[in-house]
Design a protein around this motif. Structure first.
Motif, PDB file in Angstrom:
ATOM      1  N   VAL A  42      30.697  -7.965 -37.238  1.00  0.00           N
ATOM      2  CA  VAL A  42      31.127  -6.582 -37.966  1.00  0.00           C
ATOM      3  C   VAL A  42      32.119  -6.927 -38.915  1.00  0.00           C
ATOM      4  O   VAL A  42      32.707  -7.728 -38.996  1.00  0.00           O
ATOM      5  CB  VAL A  42      31.361  -5.736 -36.737  1.00  0.00           C
ATOM      6  CG1 VAL A  42      30.323  -5.467 -35.626  1.00  0.00           C
ATOM      7  CG2 VAL A  42      32.529  -6.480 -35.939  1.00  0.00           C
ATOM      8  N   ASP A  43      32.292  -5.856 -39.763  1.00  0.00           N
ATOM      9  CA  ASP A  43      33.307  -5.644 -40.589  1.00  0.00           C
ATOM     10  C   ASP A  43      34.701  -5.254 -40.192  1.00  0.00           C
ATOM     11  O   ASP A  43      35.151  -4.287 -40.737  1.00  0.00           O
ATOM     12  CB  ASP A  43      32.934  -5.295 -41.939  1.00  0.00           C
ATOM     13  CG  ASP A  43      32.905  -3.944 -42.035  1.00  0.00           C
ATOM     14  OD1 ASP A  43      32.593  -3.369 -40.741  1.00  0.00           O
ATOM     15  OD2 ASP A  43      32.693  -3.291 -42.916  1.00  0.00           O
ATOM     16  N   GLY A  44      35.181  -5.863 -39.054  1.00  0.00           N
ATOM     17  CA  GLY A  44      36.579  -5.100 -38.664  1.00  0.00           C
ATOM     18  C   GLY A  44      36.752  -5.823 -37.329  1.00  0.00           C
ATOM     19  O   GLY A  44      36.106  -6.918 -36.932  1.00  0.00           O
ATOM     20  N   ASP A  45      37.645  -5.550 -36.718  1.00  0.00           N
ATOM     21  CA  ASP A  45      38.382  -6.270 -35.482  1.00  0.00           C
ATOM     22  C   ASP A  45      37.851  -5.277 -34.089  1.00  0.00           C
ATOM     23  O   ASP A  45      38.859  -4.307 -34.157  1.00  0.00           O
ATOM     24  CB  ASP A  45      39.882  -6.607 -35.461  1.00  0.00           C
ATOM     25  CG  ASP A  45      40.275  -7.083 -34.271  1.00  0.00           C
ATOM     26  OD1 ASP A  45      39.556  -7.342 -33.367  1.00  0.00           O
ATOM     27  OD2 ASP A  45      41.468  -7.673 -34.316  1.00  0.00           O
ATOM     28  N   PRO A  46      36.939  -5.559 -33.308  1.00  0.00           N
ATOM     29  CA  PRO A  46      36.809  -4.703 -32.299  1.00  0.00           C
ATOM     30  C   PRO A  46      37.886  -4.761 -31.193  1.00  0.00           C
ATOM     31  O   PRO A  46      37.830  -4.018 -30.296  1.00  0.00           O
ATOM     32  CB  PRO A  46      35.513  -5.316 -31.744  1.00  0.00           C
ATOM     33  CG  PRO A  46      35.383  -6.432 -32.268  1.00  0.00           C
ATOM     34  CD  PRO A  46      35.994  -6.552 -33.571  1.00  0.00           C
ATOM     35  N   ASP A  49      39.855  -1.986 -32.951  1.00  0.00           N
ATOM     36  CA  ASP A  49      39.246  -0.762 -33.198  1.00  0.00           C
ATOM     37  C   ASP A  49      37.910  -0.750 -32.766  1.00  0.00           C
ATOM     38  O   ASP A  49      36.941  -1.321 -33.219  1.00  0.00           O
ATOM     39  CB  ASP A  49      39.280  -0.566 -34.927  1.00  0.00           C
ATOM     40  CG  ASP A  49      38.465   0.658 -35.330  1.00  0.00           C
ATOM     41  OD1 ASP A  49      38.322   1.528 -34.333  1.00  0.00           O
ATOM     42  OD2 ASP A  49      38.318   0.779 -36.304  1.00  0.00           O
ATOM     43  N   VAL A  52      34.395   0.173 -34.659  1.00  0.00           N
ATOM     44  CA  VAL A  52      33.364  -0.913 -35.419  1.00  0.00           C
ATOM     45  C   VAL A  52      32.019  -1.264 -34.503  1.00  0.00           C
ATOM     46  O   VAL A  52      31.218  -1.740 -35.012  1.00  0.00           O
ATOM     47  CB  VAL A  52      34.160  -2.253 -35.703  1.00  0.00           C
ATOM     48  CG1 VAL A  52      35.280  -1.839 -36.836  1.00  0.00           C
ATOM     49  CG2 VAL A  52      34.517  -3.238 -34.537  1.00  0.00           C
ATOM     50  N   ARG A  55      29.657   2.386 -34.565  1.00  0.00           N
ATOM     51  CA  ARG A  55      28.801   2.952 -35.853  1.00  0.00           C
ATOM     52  C   ARG A  55      28.304   1.695 -36.696  1.00  0.00           C
ATOM     53  O   ARG A  55      28.771   1.319 -37.610  1.00  0.00           O
ATOM     54  CB  ARG A  55      30.116   3.363 -36.888  1.00  0.00           C
ATOM     55  CG  ARG A  55      30.937   4.644 -36.186  1.00  0.00           C
ATOM     56  CD  ARG A  55      31.958   5.311 -37.057  1.00  0.00           C
ATOM     57  NE  ARG A  55      32.696   6.349 -36.484  1.00  0.00           N
ATOM     58  CZ  ARG A  55      33.935   6.385 -36.527  1.00  0.00           C
ATOM     59  NH1 ARG A  55      34.660   5.617 -37.391  1.00  0.00           N
ATOM     60  NH2 ARG A  55      34.542   7.462 -35.921  1.00  0.00           N
ATOM     61  N   ARG A  58      27.908   1.660 -40.360  1.00  0.00           N
ATOM     62  CA  ARG A  58      28.824   1.624 -41.463  1.00  0.00           C
ATOM     63  C   ARG A  58      29.381   0.091 -41.357  1.00  0.00           C
ATOM     64  O   ARG A  58      29.974  -0.323 -42.045  1.00  0.00           O
ATOM     65  CB  ARG A  58      29.930   2.590 -40.833  1.00  0.00           C
ATOM     66  CG  ARG A  58      30.880   2.770 -41.730  1.00  0.00           C
ATOM     67  CD  ARG A  58      31.828   4.013 -41.596  1.00  0.00           C
ATOM     68  NE  ARG A  58      32.725   3.944 -42.149  1.00  0.00           N
ATOM     69  CZ  ARG A  58      33.943   4.799 -42.103  1.00  0.00           C
ATOM     70  NH1 ARG A  58      33.882   5.616 -41.277  1.00  0.00           N
ATOM     71  NH2 ARG A  58      35.003   4.970 -42.973  1.00  0.00           N
ATOM     72  N   HIS A  59      29.419  -0.553 -39.852  1.00  0.00           N
ATOM     73  CA  HIS A  59      30.296  -1.804 -39.861  1.00  0.00           C
ATOM     74  C   HIS A  59      29.451  -3.078 -39.490  1.00  0.00           C
ATOM     75  O   HIS A  59      29.749  -4.060 -39.405  1.00  0.00           O
ATOM     76  CB  HIS A  59      31.127  -1.544 -38.564  1.00  0.00           C
ATOM     77  CG  HIS A  59      32.094  -0.593 -38.926  1.00  0.00           C
ATOM     78  ND1 HIS A  59      33.323  -0.847 -39.502  1.00  0.00           N
ATOM     79  CD2 HIS A  59      32.371   0.858 -38.316  1.00  0.00           C
ATOM     80  CE1 HIS A  59      33.866   0.368 -39.367  1.00  0.00           C
ATOM     81  NE2 HIS A  59      33.350   1.172 -38.842  1.00  0.00           N
TER      82      HIS A  59
END
Length: 70
Positions: A42-46, A49, A52, A55, A58-59
């Motif tokens: 994913v393009d984020g830090d679960p 947040d 991610v 959605r 989106r992620h």
């Protein structure tokens, strides 16, 4: 989940439930030879947040299932 849990705590609780699946220790929760290779990229830090993970449109960037990128 306990009220007010952080994303990091929620992920930890989820991972602690893995032994209930019958999978042997060392086969999950690690990137190592012989381990199951199911992975979400994913393009984020679960850990900070959880959105991610909720959605994917989106992620979600890649899914790896049994060692193969889908």
């Amino acid at each position: 989940m306990p009220r007010g849990s952080t994303p990091s705590r929620i992920n930890k609780i989820h991972c602690q439930a893995c032994p209930l699946t019958g999978i042997t220790s060392g086969e999950i929760g690690t990137l190592a030879p012989g381990a199951h290779a199911d992975l979400l990229v994913v393009d984020g830090d679960p850990l900070t947040d959880l959105a991610v993970l909720t959605r994917p449109e989106r992620h979600l960037r890649h899914v790896v299932k049994a060692g193969a990128v889908l």
